[in-house]
Write a protein that holds these residues in place. Structure first.
Motif, PDB file in Angstrom:
ATOM      1  N   ASP A 198       0.829  -1.212   0.000  1.00 29.64           N
ATOM      2  CA  ASP A 198       0.000   0.000   0.000  1.00 29.64           C
ATOM      3  C   ASP A 198       0.862   1.260   0.000  1.00 29.64           C
ATOM      4  O   ASP A 198       0.470   2.282  -0.569  1.00 29.64           O
ATOM      5  N   GLU A 199       2.037   1.182   0.622  1.00 27.80           N
ATOM      6  CA  GLU A 199       2.926   2.348   0.674  1.00 27.80           C
ATOM      7  C   GLU A 199       3.669   2.565  -0.639  1.00 27.80           C
ATOM      8  O   GLU A 199       3.908   3.714  -1.044  1.00 27.80           O
ATOM      9  N   TYR A 204       6.317  -2.313  -6.019  1.00 30.44           N
ATOM     10  CA  TYR A 204       5.863  -3.709  -6.032  1.00 30.44           C
ATOM     11  C   TYR A 204       5.523  -4.162  -7.451  1.00 30.44           C
ATOM     12  O   TYR A 204       5.866  -5.278  -7.866  1.00 30.44           O
ATOM     13  N   ALA A 205       4.840  -3.308  -8.202  1.00 33.43           N
ATOM     14  CA  ALA A 205       4.418  -3.680  -9.553  1.00 33.43           C
ATOM     15  C   ALA A 205       5.609  -3.757 -10.498  1.00 33.43           C
ATOM     16  O   ALA A 205       5.750  -4.723 -11.276  1.00 33.43           O
ATOM     17  N   GLN A 206       6.495  -2.768 -10.457  1.00 29.82           N
ATOM     18  CA  GLN A 206       7.585  -2.723 -11.420  1.00 29.82           C
ATOM     19  C   GLN A 206       8.679  -3.744 -11.118  1.00 29.82           C
ATOM     20  O   GLN A 206       9.442  -4.111 -12.018  1.00 29.82           O
ATOM     21  N   ALA A 207       8.771  -4.220  -9.897  1.00 30.48           N
ATOM     22  CA  ALA A 207       9.709  -5.295  -9.571  1.00 30.48           C
ATOM     23  C   ALA A 207       9.137  -6.669  -9.883  1.00 30.48           C
ATOM     24  O   ALA A 207       9.822  -7.681  -9.720  1.00 30.48           O
ATOM     25  N   SER A 208       7.887  -6.715 -10.363  1.00 29.39           N
ATOM     26  CA  SER A 208       7.208  -7.976 -10.677  1.00 29.39           C
ATOM     27  C   SER A 208       7.476  -8.369 -12.124  1.00 29.39           C
ATOM     28  O   SER A 208       7.117  -7.615 -13.042  1.00 29.39           O
ATOM     29  N   PRO A 209       8.091  -9.516 -12.365  1.00 26.99           N
ATOM     30  CA  PRO A 209       8.344  -9.930 -13.753  1.00 26.99           C
ATOM     31  C   PRO A 209       7.092  -9.955 -14.623  1.00 26.99           C
ATOM     32  O   PRO A 209       7.151  -9.629 -15.808  1.00 26.99           O
ATOM     33  N   VAL A 210       5.949 -10.322 -14.052  1.00 30.52           N
ATOM     34  CA  VAL A 210       4.734 -10.429 -14.853  1.00 30.52           C
ATOM     35  C   VAL A 210       4.354  -9.086 -15.469  1.00 30.52           C
ATOM     36  O   VAL A 210       3.735  -9.039 -16.545  1.00 30.52           O
TER      37      VAL A 210
END
Length: 325
Positions: A198-199, A204-210
């Motif tokens: 949330d912070e 979180y999204a950009q470090a996600s390979p997907v």
């Protein structure tokens, strides 16, 4: 160690403020073998590049050069609920340093291929757990500076900057593919990003390979235990579905009764060094195999594997032969 494998240990590929980063290279006695880059696990905070399944054996059996690389581990502040081995000499930093280092190692290895006698035209990256996440990210993000705006000020190329960091195949054992679906307040993931989802939703999204899957993403072999209590099998399913939707060929093995690092009980985890033996144990573990093979209009199917051997070294060998070998 097989006599046919030449070992170069402790080769320095980068100098960081927190210390030197090295790799160990295992080269079989074949002409211009393809290259596999191994990225160890350990929750982004632990273990070393020695945490790899029998690289001498698999370099010889697969006819591939294998490089096991170090990367900066996450700095753990005092009071954090994360255990750290104080004797681990690996330099530390903060994400995205881990990813920056893996990409630096890939570029360095490509730039020094002639020095060590392997073919780095096509490179496969193989990782386990935290290393599986970094391997997937290295596969879906060609240039380290393309990770995303949330990390823009933290992404630099100082090692072999003119070489390509792209890879042409990925093998992931139980790696995280989507941090937006992980609840880990106070654990390794929130430590990795400096706070909760949330912070820092963009981190979180950009470090996600997907997030980074495109039709140009490399073919990928995923292996995951359905009973994994540390990284849910849904993580590999999400990545497989994203590749399938993008028209990228992929294979996914699900081991029905196995947990993280191919054990049945987390208390039995030793290290990745014995993981391949556990995966390939006899009798064969119950497993399901899913295959996405995409055919252009008027084309002929080209499967990643002509048949589907059980999860284990033979499946990885055949996948590597198809993609980089």
């Amino acid at each position: 160690m097989p006599e046919s494998v030449t070992v170069h240990e402790g080769v320095t590929y980068a100098e960081r403020e927190s210390g030197e980063l090295g790799l160990d290279l295992y080269r079989p006695a074949v002409e211009d073998p393809p290259l596999v880059v191994y990225v160890h696990g350990g929750g982004w905070v632990a273990e070393t590049r020695a945490n790899i399944p029998d690289p001498e054996r698999y370099a010889a059996e697969w006819g591939c050069a294998i490089a096991s690389v170090s990367y900066r581990l996450q700095e753990v502040p005092d009071g954090a609920d994360v255990e750290v081995d104080p004797s681990n000499p690996t330099p530390r930093g903060a994400f995205p340093d881990h990813f920056v280092d893996v990409k630096a190692a890939i570029r360095w290895l490509r730039a020094h291929a002639d020095d060590y006698g392997y073919d780095a035209t096509d490179i496969a990256v193989w990782g386990s757990s935290a290393g599986g996440h970094l391997a997937l990210l290295a596969g879906t993000v060609d240039d380290v500076t393309d990770l995303g705006d949330a990390f823009a000020d933290e992404l630099t190329k100082t090692v072999a900057p003119d070489a390509s960091g792209a890879v042409q195949a990925v093998v992931s054992w139980y790696g995280v593919s989507d941090f937006t679906a992980v609840d880990d307040e106070g654990g390794p993931v929130s430590l990795l990003f400096g706070g909760t989802r949330d912070e820092y939703p963009e981190r979180y999204a950009q470090a996600s390979p997907v997030t980074h899957v495109t039709p140009e993403s490399p073919p990928t072999l995923l292996m995951h235990g359905r009973e994994d209590e540390m990284v849910a099998v849904e993580q590999s399913r999400r990545f497989y579905d994203a590749l399938d939707d993008a028209g990228v060929n992929a294979l996914r093995y699900e081991l029905h009764d196995l947990n993280h690092v191919w054990v049945e009980d987390l208390a039995d985890i030793e290290s990745e060094r014995v993981a391949m033996d556990l995966l390939a144990a006899s009798p064969t573990h119950a497993q399901s195999v899913y295959e996405a093979t995409h055919v252009p209009e008027g084309g002929t199917p080209t499967r990643l594997l002509a048949d589907l051997p059980p999860a284990g070294p033979d499946a990885i060998r055949r996948f590597l032969e198809r993609t980089v070998g």
